[in-house]
Scaffold this active site. Sequence first.
Site, PDB file in Angstrom:
ATOM      1  N   PHE A 115      97.713  42.506  -8.894  1.00 43.91           N
ATOM      2  CA  PHE A 115      96.478  42.579  -9.483  1.00 43.91           C
ATOM      3  C   PHE A 115      95.595  41.489  -8.837  1.00 43.91           C
ATOM      4  O   PHE A 115      95.859  40.390  -8.240  1.00 43.91           O
ATOM      5  CB  PHE A 115      96.435  42.523 -11.116  1.00 43.91           C
ATOM      6  CG  PHE A 115      95.939  43.950 -11.855  1.00 43.91           C
ATOM      7  CD1 PHE A 115      96.949  45.030 -11.585  1.00 43.91           C
ATOM      8  CD2 PHE A 115      94.826  43.674 -12.505  1.00 43.91           C
ATOM      9  CE1 PHE A 115      96.515  45.892 -12.433  1.00 43.91           C
ATOM     10  CE2 PHE A 115      94.412  44.667 -13.358  1.00 43.91           C
ATOM     11  CZ  PHE A 115      95.227  45.956 -13.037  1.00 43.91           C
ATOM     12  N   GLN A 235      81.293  40.630 -17.464  1.00 50.16           N
ATOM     13  CA  GLN A 235      82.096  41.138 -16.195  1.00 50.16           C
ATOM     14  C   GLN A 235      81.534  42.434 -15.732  1.00 50.16           C
ATOM     15  O   GLN A 235      81.574  43.384 -16.672  1.00 50.16           O
ATOM     16  CB  GLN A 235      83.322  40.811 -16.452  1.00 50.16           C
ATOM     17  CG  GLN A 235      84.232  41.278 -14.991  1.00 50.16           C
ATOM     18  CD  GLN A 235      85.626  41.072 -15.425  1.00 50.16           C
ATOM     19  OE1 GLN A 235      86.337  42.039 -15.945  1.00 50.16           O
ATOM     20  NE2 GLN A 235      86.193  39.910 -14.733  1.00 50.16           N
ATOM     21  N   HIS A 237      83.034  45.493 -13.637  1.00 52.56           N
ATOM     22  CA  HIS A 237      84.243  45.891 -13.040  1.00 52.56           C
ATOM     23  C   HIS A 237      83.746  46.687 -11.649  1.00 52.56           C
ATOM     24  O   HIS A 237      82.974  47.370 -11.755  1.00 52.56           O
ATOM     25  CB  HIS A 237      85.138  46.777 -13.887  1.00 52.56           C
ATOM     26  CG  HIS A 237      86.276  46.922 -13.356  1.00 52.56           C
ATOM     27  ND1 HIS A 237      86.742  47.743 -12.324  1.00 52.56           N
ATOM     28  CD2 HIS A 237      87.740  46.659 -13.840  1.00 52.56           C
ATOM     29  CE1 HIS A 237      88.178  47.691 -12.013  1.00 52.56           C
ATOM     30  NE2 HIS A 237      88.532  47.083 -12.981  1.00 52.56           N
ATOM     31  N   LEU A 247      86.086  53.876 -16.215  1.00 45.75           N
ATOM     32  CA  LEU A 247      87.024  53.151 -15.472  1.00 45.75           C
ATOM     33  C   LEU A 247      87.888  53.654 -14.330  1.00 45.75           C
ATOM     34  O   LEU A 247      88.881  54.407 -15.143  1.00 45.75           O
ATOM     35  CB  LEU A 247      87.553  51.988 -16.329  1.00 45.75           C
ATOM     36  CG  LEU A 247      88.402  50.825 -15.771  1.00 45.75           C
ATOM     37  CD1 LEU A 247      87.339  49.893 -15.016  1.00 45.75           C
ATOM     38  CD2 LEU A 247      88.976  49.899 -16.656  1.00 45.75           C
ATOM     39  N   GLU A 250      92.163  48.870 -12.056  1.00 42.59           N
ATOM     40  CA  GLU A 250      92.226  47.849 -10.933  1.00 42.59           C
ATOM     41  C   GLU A 250      93.931  48.213 -10.552  1.00 42.59           C
ATOM     42  O   GLU A 250      94.121  47.804  -9.299  1.00 42.59           O
ATOM     43  CB  GLU A 250      92.296  46.467 -11.402  1.00 42.59           C
ATOM     44  CG  GLU A 250      92.061  45.294 -10.308  1.00 42.59           C
ATOM     45  CD  GLU A 250      91.783  44.148 -10.617  1.00 42.59           C
ATOM     46  OE1 GLU A 250      92.492  43.082 -10.539  1.00 42.59           O
ATOM     47  OE2 GLU A 250      90.690  44.018 -11.081  1.00 42.59           O
ATOM     48  N   ARG A 281      87.289  40.121  -9.720  1.00 39.09           N
ATOM     49  CA  ARG A 281      86.535  41.106  -9.912  1.00 39.09           C
ATOM     50  C   ARG A 281      84.858  40.936  -9.614  1.00 39.09           C
ATOM     51  O   ARG A 281      84.209  41.701  -8.973  1.00 39.09           O
ATOM     52  CB  ARG A 281      86.512  41.698 -11.476  1.00 39.09           C
ATOM     53  CG  ARG A 281      87.892  42.554 -11.692  1.00 39.09           C
ATOM     54  CD  ARG A 281      87.956  42.739 -13.044  1.00 39.09           C
ATOM     55  NE  ARG A 281      89.066  43.492 -13.280  1.00 39.09           N
ATOM     56  CZ  ARG A 281      89.662  43.617 -14.525  1.00 39.09           C
ATOM     57  NH1 ARG A 281      89.059  43.177 -15.601  1.00 39.09           N
ATOM     58  NH2 ARG A 281      90.654  44.367 -14.528  1.00 39.09           N
ATOM     59  N   HIS A 346      81.941  45.813 -17.927  1.00 38.02           N
ATOM     60  CA  HIS A 346      83.198  46.221 -18.433  1.00 38.02           C
ATOM     61  C   HIS A 346      83.802  45.006 -19.551  1.00 38.02           C
ATOM     62  O   HIS A 346      84.489  45.731 -20.395  1.00 38.02           O
ATOM     63  CB  HIS A 346      84.135  45.780 -17.376  1.00 38.02           C
ATOM     64  CG  HIS A 346      85.715  46.151 -17.605  1.00 38.02           C
ATOM     65  ND1 HIS A 346      86.112  47.015 -18.031  1.00 38.02           N
ATOM     66  CD2 HIS A 346      86.657  45.167 -17.387  1.00 38.02           C
ATOM     67  CE1 HIS A 346      87.429  47.163 -18.360  1.00 38.02           C
ATOM     68  NE2 HIS A 346      87.839  45.876 -17.595  1.00 38.02           N
ATOM     69  N   ARG A 388      87.022  36.759 -15.946  1.00 36.16           N
ATOM     70  CA  ARG A 388      88.343  37.275 -16.117  1.00 36.16           C
ATOM     71  C   ARG A 388      88.996  37.865 -15.165  1.00 36.16           C
ATOM     72  O   ARG A 388      88.571  38.803 -14.760  1.00 36.16           O
ATOM     73  CB  ARG A 388      88.346  38.009 -17.752  1.00 36.16           C
ATOM     74  CG  ARG A 388      89.872  38.449 -17.866  1.00 36.16           C
ATOM     75  CD  ARG A 388      89.790  39.333 -19.227  1.00 36.16           C
ATOM     76  NE  ARG A 388      89.027  40.449 -19.152  1.00 36.16           N
ATOM     77  CZ  ARG A 388      89.740  41.693 -18.570  1.00 36.16           C
ATOM     78  NH1 ARG A 388      90.999  41.465 -18.030  1.00 36.16           N
ATOM     79  NH2 ARG A 388      88.950  42.835 -18.679  1.00 36.16           N
TER      80      ARG A 388
END
Length: 573
Positions: A115, A235, A237, A247, A250, A281, A346, A388
């Site tokens: 990730f 954030q 995304h 979404l 990821e 991100r 996000h 994050r």
Amino acid sequence: MIHQYDVIIVGAGIAGLTAAMKAAETSNVAVISKVYAVRSHSGAAQGGIAASLGNEGEDKWEWHMYDTIKGGDYLSDQDIVEMLAQEAPSAIYDLEHLGVPFSRNEKGQIAQRPFGGHTSNFGEKSVRRCCHASDRSGRVIMDTLYDQCVIRGVKIFDEVYIRSLLFNESRCCGVVGYDLATAEPQVFQSKAVVLATGGCGRVYKVTSNAYASTGDGFGMVIDAGIPLEDMEFMQFHPTGIYGLGTLISEAARGEGGVLRNNSGEQFMERYAPTLKDLAPRDIVSRSILTEISEGRGLDGGYVNLDLTHLGKQRIDEKLSEVSSFVVNYLGIDPSVSPIPVAPTCHYIMGGIPVKSNGEVLADGAEKTMQGLYATGEVTCLSLHGANRLGCNSLIDLVVFGKKAGDAVAKYVKEAKSCQLSNDYERKMSDEINAMLADRGNERVGEIRDEMQRAMSENCSVFRNKAALEKLLGILRSLKSRSNKITLTSKGRGLNYELEDAFELNNMLGIAEVIALSALTREESRGSHYRVDFPERDDTNWLKHTLVFKKADGHEVRFKPVKITQFKPKARSY
């Protein structure tokens, strides 16, 4: 109606249910949700949950800690990050023992995949740290916890909107709201309250967040005189479905998907030569928008996420929900055609300042608010710093949701019952009646749309002083106009326009705090990128932002970042 419990938890996502499950071992607990509880937004989490199990390659908690701090651009409080990284593996095994159906590798162990921003040996290469259940991780974790709460006798109140916190002098003793089905006031009296109300992505026009993510918890605490911390760090995304914001996890890039521009180039090699498409991100989002602004986007507004080389079987096994979204919303088979994507709002790294056990910090620094706790995305520990990492959210909810549940159970065991005044039902009824009365010619939807558009245009991935000052002016004007709203629906049963009006009040206040925080921080760090201050400035800005609501506006204060093991350094991937 007046209800009485030891513990009231507002929010039925993973953080709230984890806290409820732990508190219910010794206390009488109720969970309140403004949606049907199992429709809480935690169920939308696709990718997975981070822990250094080392099931598919060497991994260490120290590496997880380092990645989280570096990913957060060194704004994370490092004692909190260390706590998360150390406790994450045992939290995963606890979930497994509760019955969470994790995907398995060939050895029968919990499967793990790469990730964004997660590495081995302090940034050397990508590591498989993301535990997952196909691409439905949030859904299966939340459903398992819900079952456990029911087994433990937790009372669930579905579709009750909570408007305000209730206090007896300096102690929080409950909440007040109303039943969405009838508009009847509901007072919940308790020894302690836990806020687990999630994020506030709906202040933006394009977002991956559910319609319920309107920041109610943020609104409640700032109205109570408690500050919000680091709210400038929103954030985006990198891979929302273009035009919709829905979404694309990821996990799609974790399984080998790549981003391509209009010439088919895998452009992330230019921006993050080591991690490429699995960079954090904030970096990937800025890279996508840079490609678009420099003329290398498609149709001027998106890039492609290419999964075609993975093959249909692998996509169906590992990314079935992603595949279904693309088929249903776009009519595209991702095994045949690339997916049009662009950044989408996000997650917010900021929120209610809390201690590691969930106690709310009334002054944002040291003084706790007796009887009030918070956990999940609505909080700022600060764990995630300025950005994050993917799959760090779910482990945050589980690790710190458990700590909040343990702490509140201990507190109510020793605390005396708290008495509230008898007029909160009447006050809530008066507020509902006032909202239903004719107040002018403004409409909820129009003001909300203008707010969302202004936030998206002036406080998105790239920011500058002129745009933020313009935004603050717009938001303050909208706030004034909101006092003249007249609802088109005057009924009391299932009047969602009434709920929209209360939510709009919260969102306008939150949007103003986000914009003011972004204007105040004159540097670029993590998700907060100021084109007029493009460099990170550790000399002046290695500190947290606190915003207090005052009668005549807002007050901004600061507090230091807790640095233990990893000193700030240049951030490259």
